[in-house]
Design a protein around this motif. Structure first.
Motif, PDB file in Angstrom:
ATOM      1  N   PRO A  90       0.794  -1.236   0.000  1.00 35.15           N
ATOM      2  CA  PRO A  90       0.000   0.000   0.000  1.00 35.15           C
ATOM      3  C   PRO A  90       0.824   1.283   0.000  1.00 35.15           C
ATOM      4  CG  PRO A  90      -0.138  -1.131   2.127  1.00 35.15           C
ATOM      5  CD  PRO A  90       0.508  -2.077   1.171  1.00 35.15           C
ATOM      6  N   ASN A  91       2.046   1.227   0.495  1.00 34.24           N
ATOM      7  CA  ASN A  91       2.888   2.415   0.551  1.00 34.24           C
ATOM      8  C   ASN A  91       3.946   2.452  -0.548  1.00 34.24           C
ATOM      9  OD1 ASN A  91       1.597   3.386   2.957  1.00 34.24           O
ATOM     10  ND2 ASN A  91       2.769   1.864   4.109  1.00 34.24           N
ATOM     11  N   HIS A  92       3.837   1.509  -1.496  1.00 33.71           N
ATOM     12  CA  HIS A  92       4.857   1.430  -2.555  1.00 33.71           C
ATOM     13  C   HIS A  92       4.255   1.222  -3.941  1.00 33.71           C
ATOM     14  CE1 HIS A  92       6.986   0.509   1.201  1.00 33.71           C
ATOM     15  NE2 HIS A  92       8.016   1.090   0.623  1.00 33.71           N
ATOM     16  N   LEU A  93       2.948   1.213  -4.034  1.00 31.75           N
ATOM     17  CA  LEU A  93       2.261   1.152  -5.325  1.00 31.75           C
ATOM     18  C   LEU A  93       1.187   2.246  -5.306  1.00 31.75           C
ATOM     19  CD1 LEU A  93      -0.223   0.124  -7.279  1.00 31.75           C
ATOM     20  CD2 LEU A  93       2.093  -0.374  -8.038  1.00 31.75           C
ATOM     21  N   PHE A  94       1.303   3.180  -6.232  1.00 30.04           N
ATOM     22  CA  PHE A  94       0.419   4.340  -6.255  1.00 30.04           C
ATOM     23  C   PHE A  94      -0.313   4.398  -7.595  1.00 30.04           C
ATOM     24  CE2 PHE A  94       4.055   5.173  -3.545  1.00 30.04           C
ATOM     25  CZ  PHE A  94       3.466   5.593  -2.361  1.00 30.04           C
ATOM     26  N   ILE A  95      -1.573   4.806  -7.552  1.00 21.00           N
ATOM     27  CA  ILE A  95      -2.391   4.927  -8.761  1.00 21.00           C
ATOM     28  C   ILE A  95      -3.102   6.275  -8.724  1.00 21.00           C
ATOM     29  CG2 ILE A  95      -4.213   3.916 -10.178  1.00 21.00           C
ATOM     30  CD1 ILE A  95      -3.759   1.271  -8.681  1.00 21.00           C
ATOM     31  N   ALA A  96      -2.949   7.047  -9.793  1.00 20.23           N
ATOM     32  CA  ALA A  96      -3.656   8.317  -9.917  1.00 20.23           C
ATOM     33  C   ALA A  96      -4.896   8.134 -10.776  1.00 20.23           C
ATOM     34  CB  ALA A  96      -2.736   9.371 -10.536  1.00 20.23           C
ATOM     35  N   ARG A  97      -5.804   9.043 -10.634  1.00 15.10           N
ATOM     36  CA  ARG A  97      -6.987   9.044 -11.487  1.00 15.10           C
ATOM     37  C   ARG A  97      -6.672   9.742 -12.814  1.00 15.10           C
ATOM     38  NH1 ARG A  97     -13.025  11.122  -9.595  1.00 15.10           N
ATOM     39  NH2 ARG A  97     -14.220  10.086 -11.249  1.00 15.10           N
TER      40      ARG A  97
END
Length: 501
Positions: free
Chosen positions: A298-305
């Motif tokens: 959760p703190n190392h994979l990020f997704i933007a809209r």
């Protein structure tokens, strides 16, 4: 009347009797026709930018030829310049009120920007001109259904509080048959082994059990609902970080990124900068794999809209149809709810702002204003949220209306002002196909990264991703070609309304 590509457009005689600002169109009518023929040939080869340039030159020679505007409109549709496509189609209609393809193309441009009521008027015109045209009649009927549905939703929303899709799901009643041999969670949790098995399952075109799919999406909803609109990311000096652009449902190219750059992990963090879904026909696989890794790291994979994580885009460009085909309407509604919680931007080490589209239609916007955006909704047609999802850079200074018909185009001076206001080094955005998968603009201050190679199986572009170390945030680019995928065409789940564009 079925709209094919330019190769299906019959040769039409150029009208040389008109004039423009006192300039005779008899000067070189043949030259305009030759330019059109050359442009049509580039269009057939899917070289749309070259086609647009030649159509433009032909228009300069013969500015009252509605066919030239109609053809250029079609090329703009192919490059997703929906605002320009709308203007060209409208002018073609102004020149010839009976130019049916102009109405078709204007309807496509309107739909791409979610203006279904306006598109319906154009389809209605086509059906009046061509009452026996079954394709036009089908598009009119489907568009009318969407307009009626939206009107109904608007009517009932006035007096009712929007109910959470997540709360309506009876998760406990879902059972898993003994015959299911796909990946299985351990105590309801995603593990690395589960993710590795999930990738192989999807790679072999096998399904994930719906209970596990629901679990992934519901758990991601919980995470993203607690996320800020602007996420601050700290990258240690000696650690690697990767930013990817649009994936657009190209699952096998996503796997190639992992092959080239490694799977996500605590030592190999990623940011996916929007438009994970739509267009490509493996969007479900893309989003479930990325959501799965979000749960694992959760703190190392990020997704933007991105602008395609929205109901209007999903209805037109395939994601809604794909989810309904592979799961259910309820599952799509759940995805739509989760998309509203996705962050709009990420800031790396207080130095680099990453967002899907671009900058704003006004100066002096601060990071604090971005943090305060009410993002839990469908994107509006203007304002900060709209711009951050839709805008594009341009070479000229200042601002100009968007080529897409939504958002704004911003110049290097706008970028410089924004960076100075917020004490940033540069911005990263996505949203646009680039020949090498990336582009460095505005004196190195505005970087575009696009990670869907040979976009829609037709653009011929490379994909790319960006690596950097936290110490200097100096971007290193890796470009890559497309890889083979199963024989399932892009947008095969999309609305029939858009199959001519």
């Amino acid at each position: 009347m079925s709209e094919g590509d330019v190769s299906t457009v019959p040769a039409e005689t150029v009208n040389n009797s008109s004039s423009n600002n006192g300039k005779s169109l008899d000067d070189d009518p043949r030259s305009a026709e030759e330019l059109k023929s050359q442009a049509n040939e580039h269009f057939r080869k899917k070289e749309y930018e070259d086609a647009i340039q030649l159509y433009t030159k032909a228009i300069d020679k013969d500015p009252k030829n509605h066919i030239l505007y109609g053809n250029r409109s079609f090329a703009y549709l192919k490059t997703e310049c929906f605002g320009y496509a709308y203007l060209d189609a409208s002018y073609a209609i102004e020149l010839d009120k009976k130019y049916i393809k102009g109405y078709y193309r204007r309807a496509a441009a309107q739909m791409a920007n979610g203006k279904f009521k306006e598109a319906l008027k154009d389809f209605e015109t086509v059906t009046k001109f061509c009452p026996r045209d079954q394709d036009a009649k089908a598009k009119y009927t489907e568009c009318k259904k969407i307009v009626s549905q939206k009107a109904f939703e608007k009517a009932i929303s006035v007096d009712t509080v929007k109910k959470s899709v997540a709360e309506s799901i009876d998760f406990d009643s879902m059972t898993i048959d003994d015959s299911y041999d796909g990946p299985k969670m351990v105590d309801g949790k995603v593990t690395l082994e589960f993710m590795q098995q999930l990738i192989e399952t999807f790679k072999n075109e096998k399904p994930l059990h719906r209970k596990y799919a629901y679990k992934i999406v519901l758990d991601c909803r919980e995470i993203f609902s607690k996320s800020p609109t602007l996420v601050d990311i700290t990258i240690p000096d000696d650690k690697k970080f990767t930013v990817c652009g649009d994936i657009h449902g190209q699952f096998y190219d996503l796997l190639n990124i992992f092959k080239l750059n490694g799977l996500p992990s605590e030592e190999n963090p990623y940011l996916f900068n929007g438009d994970v879904v739509d267009r490509g026909s493996f969007s479900v696989e893309c989003i479930l794999v990325l959501f799965g890794f979000k749960l694992l790291y959760p703190n190392h994979l990020f997704i933007a809209r991105g602008n395609h994580e929205s109901e209007t885009m999903n209805k037109i460009f395939g994601f809604e149809g794909e989810v309904k085909n592979k799961f259910s309407q309820q599952m799509y509604d759940l995805f739509a709810e989760v998309f509203e919680y996705l962050p709009l931007a990420h800031c790396l080490n207080d130095k680099v702002l990453v967002m899907h589209g671009g900058l704003f239609n006004k100066d002096n916007v601060t990071l604090e204003q971005i943090r305060q955006i009410d993002r839990v909704r469908q994107p509006p047609e203007e304002g900060l949220m709209c711009d951050i999802l839709w805008s594009d850079p341009m070479a000229n200074t200042g601002r100009s209306p968007s080529k897409r018909g939504v958002g704004v185009q911003f110049g290097p001076d706008v970028t410089e002002n924004f960076l100075k206001t917020n004490k940033l080094d540069y911005i990263i955005r996505s949203h646009e196909v680039k020949e090498t998968g990336y582009e460095i603009a505005h004196d190195g201050k505005c970087i575009t990264v696009f990670s869907a190679p040979n976009y829609c199986d037709q653009m011929g572009n490379l994909g790319a991703f960006i690596n950097f170390k936290g110490g200097d945030l100096k971007p290193q680019f890796t470009s890559f070609k497309e890889v083979p995928h199963p024989d399932k065409k892009p947008m095969c789940y999309s609305s029939n309304l858009f199959n001519f564009a």
